[in-house]
Design an enzyme around this catalytic site. Structure first.
Site, PDB file in Angstrom:
ATOM      1  N   ASN A  89      54.375  12.434 -95.579  1.00 46.91           N
ATOM      2  CA  ASN A  89      53.451  11.343 -95.253  1.00 46.91           C
ATOM      3  C   ASN A  89      52.463  11.190 -96.410  1.00 46.91           C
ATOM      4  O   ASN A  89      52.166  12.157 -97.102  1.00 46.91           O
ATOM      5  CB  ASN A  89      52.688  11.677 -93.967  1.00 46.91           C
ATOM      6  CG  ASN A  89      51.735  10.575 -93.560  1.00 46.91           C
ATOM      7  OD1 ASN A  89      52.067   9.386 -93.638  1.00 46.91           O
ATOM      8  ND2 ASN A  89      50.534  10.938 -93.140  1.00 46.91           N
ATOM      9  N   HIS A 140      48.541  10.064 -97.100  1.00 45.66           N
ATOM     10  CA  HIS A 140      47.282   9.827 -96.376  1.00 45.66           C
ATOM     11  C   HIS A 140      46.179   9.509 -97.390  1.00 45.66           C
ATOM     12  O   HIS A 140      46.043  10.217 -98.388  1.00 45.66           O
ATOM     13  CB  HIS A 140      46.925  11.067 -95.549  1.00 45.66           C
ATOM     14  CG  HIS A 140      45.701  10.858 -94.710  1.00 45.66           C
ATOM     15  ND1 HIS A 140      45.719  10.095 -93.553  1.00 45.66           N
ATOM     16  CD2 HIS A 140      44.423  11.257 -94.877  1.00 45.66           C
ATOM     17  CE1 HIS A 140      44.502  10.053 -93.050  1.00 45.66           C
ATOM     18  NE2 HIS A 140      43.699  10.750 -93.833  1.00 45.66           N
TER      19      HIS A 140
END
Ligand code: GRF
Length: 202
Positions: free
Chosen positions: A108, A110
């Protein structure tokens, strides 16, 4: 061997674009994005993927309960024989079953220097907190919120005349650098997870 990538998106897809471009330019070798899945029908990311000839799937959250939704994602990941799952602006929590099946193979991006400012609107949180340095993080996904082992981080200064928008744009530029870099390291087999620590072999 080609690393088969699936990407989960919800919106604009600029990180997806950066990764597709990096594959096309040969910065990321031996990898292909086989499918892009969205929980939003009108996500611009789907159009970007379509322009690259990549298969796209819209999975309507209204049509499933939570467990079925995750199962539907898993089915697609299996169908495309996925090696690496990327979350790129996917604004929905991923079910534990997917995390279990793809452990250490889900990344991911972020927009903060984790573990600071987890969750939504990280740039706003950082801006309002008054930090002098902000940044972004690519991490492996575990069961917690933005809590998995950190792969790469990049910091940017917060300038005295900054607005939240200017800071967000400065962070995004670096997202587009470190996400492709993290994918490249993965596809080249250079990432090793030792507890919380991701060791990069060069
Ligand atoms: C990025 O800021 C990313 O860090 C966050 O959501 C945003 C997605 O932007 N997770 P995009 O869809 O990749 O343009």
């Amino acid at each position: 061997m080609t690393v088969k990538i699936a990407v989960l998106v919800s919106g604009r897809g600029s990180n997806l674009q950066a990764i597709m471009d990096s594959i096309e330019k040969g910065y990321i070798k031996n990898a292909a994005i086989n499918v892009v899945i969205s929980n939003k029908a009108n996500a611009y990311a789907l159009e970007r993927a379509g322009n690259y000839g990549i298969s796209t799937v819209f999975l309507d959250p209204e049509e499933y309960d939570r467990a079925e939704y995750d199962k539907a994602i898993l089915d697609i990941l299996n169908r495309y024989d996925t090696d690496l799952l990327l979350l790129a602006g996917y604004f929905r929590l991923l079910g534990n079953e997917i995390i279990e099946v793809y452990r250490n193979r889900i990344m991911n991006i972020h927009p903060s220097l984790l573990p600071a400012f987890k969750g939504l609107h990280a740039q706003k949180q950082a801006f309002e907190y008054g930090v002098k340095v902000a940044g972004c993080t690519v991490h492996f996904v575990d069961e917690g919120l933005d809590s998995g082992p950190i792969i790469l981080q990049r910091c940017v200064p917060v300038l005295p005349e900054d607005t939240e928008e200017a800071l967000t744009a400065r962070i995004l530029e670096q997202e587009h650098v470190i996400y492709p870099e993290a994918v490249r390291l993965f596809t080249e087999g250079k990432l090793k997870i030792e507890g919380r620590n991701v060791v990069t072999r060069t």
